[in-house]
Design an enzyme around this catalytic site. Sequence first.
Site, PDB file in Angstrom:
ATOM      1  N   HIS A   1      -1.899  -5.988  11.223  1.00 29.17           N
ATOM      2  CA  HIS A   1      -2.802  -7.027  10.719  1.00 29.17           C
ATOM      3  C   HIS A   1      -2.639  -8.347  11.462  1.00 29.17           C
ATOM      4  O   HIS A   1      -2.306  -9.367  10.859  1.00 29.17           O
ATOM      5  CB  HIS A   1      -2.543  -7.272   9.223  1.00 29.17           C
ATOM      6  CG  HIS A   1      -2.778  -6.080   8.354  1.00 29.17           C
ATOM      7  ND1 HIS A   1      -2.298  -5.981   7.066  1.00 29.17           N
ATOM      8  CD2 HIS A   1      -3.453  -4.925   8.573  1.00 29.17           C
ATOM      9  CE1 HIS A   1      -2.667  -4.819   6.533  1.00 29.17           C
ATOM     10  NE2 HIS A   1      -3.358  -4.150   7.438  1.00 29.17           N
TER      11      HIS A   1
ATOM     12  N   GLU B   1       0.859  -1.176   0.000  1.00 26.45           N
ATOM     13  CA  GLU B   1       0.000   0.000   0.000  1.00 26.45           C
ATOM     14  C   GLU B   1       0.901   1.234   0.000  1.00 26.45           C
ATOM     15  O   GLU B   1       1.927   1.271   0.692  1.00 26.45           O
ATOM     16  CB  GLU B   1      -0.948  -0.045   1.203  1.00 26.45           C
ATOM     17  CG  GLU B   1      -0.556   0.783   2.357  1.00 26.45           C
ATOM     18  CD  GLU B   1      -1.421   0.564   3.619  1.00 26.45           C
ATOM     19  OE1 GLU B   1      -1.941  -0.525   3.862  1.00 26.45           O
ATOM     20  OE2 GLU B   1      -1.524   1.525   4.374  1.00 26.45           O
TER      21      GLU B   1
ATOM     22  N   ASN C   1      -5.106  -6.142   2.935  1.00 28.56           N
ATOM     23  CA  ASN C   1      -5.593  -5.637   4.219  1.00 28.56           C
ATOM     24  C   ASN C   1      -6.825  -6.458   4.606  1.00 28.56           C
ATOM     25  O   ASN C   1      -7.679  -6.723   3.765  1.00 28.56           O
ATOM     26  CB  ASN C   1      -5.941  -4.162   4.081  1.00 28.56           C
ATOM     27  CG  ASN C   1      -4.859  -3.416   3.331  1.00 28.56           C
ATOM     28  OD1 ASN C   1      -4.618  -3.687   2.162  1.00 28.56           O
ATOM     29  ND2 ASN C   1      -4.204  -2.514   3.986  1.00 28.56           N
TER      30      ASN C   1
HETATM   31  P1  FDA Z   1     -10.992  -5.873  16.151  1.00 25.68           P
HETATM   32  O1  FDA Z   1      -9.594  -5.786  16.648  1.00 25.68           O
HETATM   33  O2  FDA Z   1     -11.448  -4.906  15.131  1.00 25.68           O
HETATM   34  O3  FDA Z   1     -11.986  -5.725  17.394  1.00 25.68           O
HETATM   35  C1  FDA Z   1     -11.798  -6.376  18.614  1.00 25.68           C
HETATM   36  C2  FDA Z   1     -12.487  -5.567  19.711  1.00 25.68           C
HETATM   37  O4  FDA Z   1     -12.569  -6.352  20.884  1.00 25.68           O
HETATM   38  C3  FDA Z   1     -11.756  -4.287  20.097  1.00 25.68           C
HETATM   39  O5  FDA Z   1     -12.671  -3.215  20.115  1.00 25.68           O
HETATM   40  C4  FDA Z   1     -11.221  -4.580  21.491  1.00 25.68           C
HETATM   41  O6  FDA Z   1     -11.143  -3.442  22.317  1.00 25.68           O
HETATM   42  C5  FDA Z   1     -12.230  -5.577  22.016  1.00 25.68           C
HETATM   43  N1  FDA Z   1     -11.711  -6.501  23.033  1.00 25.68           N
HETATM   44  C6  FDA Z   1     -10.541  -7.190  23.010  1.00 25.68           C
HETATM   45  N2  FDA Z   1     -10.437  -7.992  24.082  1.00 25.68           N
HETATM   46  C7  FDA Z   1     -11.582  -7.821  24.798  1.00 25.68           C
HETATM   47  C8  FDA Z   1     -12.059  -8.378  26.015  1.00 25.68           C
HETATM   48  N3  FDA Z   1     -11.372  -9.309  26.693  1.00 25.68           N
HETATM   49  N4  FDA Z   1     -13.263  -7.949  26.492  1.00 25.68           N
HETATM   50  C9  FDA Z   1     -13.994  -7.014  25.825  1.00 25.68           C
HETATM   51  N5  FDA Z   1     -13.568  -6.450  24.655  1.00 25.68           N
HETATM   52  C10 FDA Z   1     -12.385  -6.870  24.149  1.00 25.68           C
HETATM   53  N6  FDA Z   1      -7.386  -3.448   7.783  1.00 25.68           N
HETATM   54  C11 FDA Z   1      -7.883  -3.235   6.549  1.00 25.68           C
HETATM   55  O7  FDA Z   1      -8.552  -4.106   5.993  1.00 25.68           O
HETATM   56  N7  FDA Z   1      -7.641  -2.032   5.908  1.00 25.68           N
HETATM   57  C12 FDA Z   1      -6.879  -1.058   6.467  1.00 25.68           C
HETATM   58  O8  FDA Z   1      -6.688   0.011   5.861  1.00 25.68           O
HETATM   59  C13 FDA Z   1      -6.325  -1.291   7.758  1.00 25.68           C
HETATM   60  N8  FDA Z   1      -5.508  -0.367   8.356  1.00 25.68           N
HETATM   61  C14 FDA Z   1      -5.138  -0.531   9.677  1.00 25.68           C
HETATM   62  C15 FDA Z   1      -4.455   0.491  10.341  1.00 25.68           C
HETATM   63  C16 FDA Z   1      -4.188   0.376  11.699  1.00 25.68           C
HETATM   64  C17 FDA Z   1      -3.457   1.474  12.427  1.00 25.68           C
HETATM   65  C18 FDA Z   1      -4.603  -0.793  12.411  1.00 25.68           C
HETATM   66  C19 FDA Z   1      -4.339  -0.954  13.879  1.00 25.68           C
HETATM   67  C20 FDA Z   1      -5.255  -1.816  11.741  1.00 25.68           C
HETATM   68  C21 FDA Z   1      -5.529  -1.700  10.383  1.00 25.68           C
HETATM   69  N9  FDA Z   1      -6.223  -2.692   9.707  1.00 25.68           N
HETATM   70  C22 FDA Z   1      -6.649  -2.489   8.417  1.00 25.68           C
HETATM   71  C23 FDA Z   1      -6.562  -3.968  10.367  1.00 25.68           C
HETATM   72  C24 FDA Z   1      -8.029  -4.082  10.793  1.00 25.68           C
HETATM   73  O9  FDA Z   1      -8.428  -2.934  11.512  1.00 25.68           O
HETATM   74  C25 FDA Z   1      -8.175  -5.351  11.643  1.00 25.68           C
HETATM   75  O10 FDA Z   1      -7.803  -6.452  10.835  1.00 25.68           O
HETATM   76  C26 FDA Z   1      -9.592  -5.555  12.140  1.00 25.68           C
HETATM   77  O11 FDA Z   1     -10.014  -4.473  12.933  1.00 25.68           O
HETATM   78  C27 FDA Z   1      -9.711  -6.835  12.940  1.00 25.68           C
HETATM   79  O12 FDA Z   1     -11.074  -7.097  13.162  1.00 25.68           O
HETATM   80  P2  FDA Z   1     -11.552  -8.093  14.289  1.00 25.68           P
HETATM   81  O13 FDA Z   1     -13.011  -8.287  14.148  1.00 25.68           O
HETATM   82  O14 FDA Z   1     -10.683  -9.308  14.255  1.00 25.68           O
HETATM   83  O15 FDA Z   1     -11.231  -7.374  15.696  1.00 25.68           O
END
Ligand code: FDA
Length: 503
Positions: free
Chosen positions: A441, A356, A479
Amino acid sequence: RAAEHSPAVVIGTGYGAAVTALRLGAAGVPTVMLEMGRLWNTPAEDGKIFSDMLAPDRRAMWFKNRTEAPLASFLWLDIANRDIEPYAGVLDRVNYGDMSVYVGRGVGGGSLVNGAMAVTPKRWYFEEILPEVDADEMYGRYFPLANSMLGTNHIDQDWFETCDSYQFARVSRAAAEKAGYKTTFVPSVYDFDYMRREEDGLVPRSALASEVIYGNNHGKRSLDQTYLAAALGTGNVTIQTLSEVRDIAQQQDGSYALSVRRIDELGNVLDVRQLTTDYLFLGAGSLGSTELLVRARDTGKLPNLGEAVGEGWGTNGNVMLGRANHMRDLVGPLESGMPAMGIDAWEDPVNPVFAEIAPVPAGVETWASLYLAITRNPERGSFRYDPGADRAVLQWREEQGQPSIDAAEQLFDRINSVNGTSYRYDLFGDTRAFENRFTYHPLGGLVLGEATDLYGRVKGYRNLYVTDGSLIPGSTGVNPFVTITALAERNIARVLAEDVRTR
Ligand code: FDA
């Protein structure tokens, strides 16, 4: 006091969780979502909900004394980071020795902090990583459904060619094409019409005001505006915030008992409550869901969990790097925080790379081209329970990141040699050109077909499900959030049809 009971509980509010809650709610199943982060809907004293990358404050990060930005330095100067007050901020960097993982915290999970790139993986690669999932069904039904629900949109290519915001991407494209590489436009869940109006000065700026990883005040279709809004709209879904699930146990009647720790925004523990449920869905993300099951297995609370729990974790081959542009190749002071283009060399049989073209939204001319490269790194990590810290700790050694560097180096060495340019050595806190000590990721830990069956049902237990990025075996070639969303849609459709008692 009797524990609160909800027919269904979804842990987390990220992509997998949001899909699952919507479909449960729409089927009439009362559902509680538990989210450890806060709800991001109230402006602070400065009138904004989120802080930006140039002046981050306590809202930026999850209980840190100092921000931990991915670009640690500029001209080796520590100018990106700021001291902050520990607070329930929106971006977390979870540090495990040789690997750090960035994740979103709050209602919407990663959708609050990510770059909004909405990319459907190449079909042949999807078939390779998840061969037992019906690709016809995914590409005919669930990927289109996910993209439409997420609000994926495409940039107006005429605007792209003339706007100021993507001059940086045009400069990178020219360098890649000169070296014979193909570039491709990348769909987004950031509203490109809004961005156009930002550039024209008609609306408040967000992507054009250095807002990305610490949240966007405008323009981004994060999950709170899409799936979660629809889930709440069913009238059957509620969200409890600042509520972290710490433990899961099964009761004699087969239902699940959760202990939930509630905190305030400063981190003071308010109480630890019990909640019981018949159907439990883990959507806490690759780190969160994996930790919950590793802890439950190794503390004896869910003793039937198998060896596959905690295995198969990968970085999606992430590696970040910068190139130094020629003085004549100005990118300008305005860079959209949302990437809209990638170098697509994924068909390379030896070293597939999807890079990207990333912004450096510094508000000044940087003479830098930044990239987040996704590579096919075969290395996998695993999680081990640390009883002292009551934490699941990722086992990953620095050398395991080397295949990502090797693949990216091959591509960018060629771009540099054809263009007479070089790498930037000043961006990552020391003199390295390639940064592979973090990932955006995280994928895997509870891999589909291994820790779960082919629909996310956890092996060894009934009515216990995984819905998020931990299902994907460490890599998806692009992504990941579209893949996570589409897979969650597919799995919950099956689970609703076969497992869940609906009214
Ligand atoms: P996700 O991580 O979204 O959600 C999990 C949630 O559970 C969080 O809100 C967390 O706080 C909560 N949680 C965790 N443990 C818990 C507990 N024990 N009790 C209660 N709550 C809890 N992807 C993409 O496709 N395009 C992009 O442009 C980008 N860019 C990007 C930039 C940056 C800075 C980051 C950090 C990430 C990306 N990503 C991305 C990745 C993408 O955001 C990521 O793959 C997904 O959010 C993952 O989705 P999930 O459903 O797996 O969990």
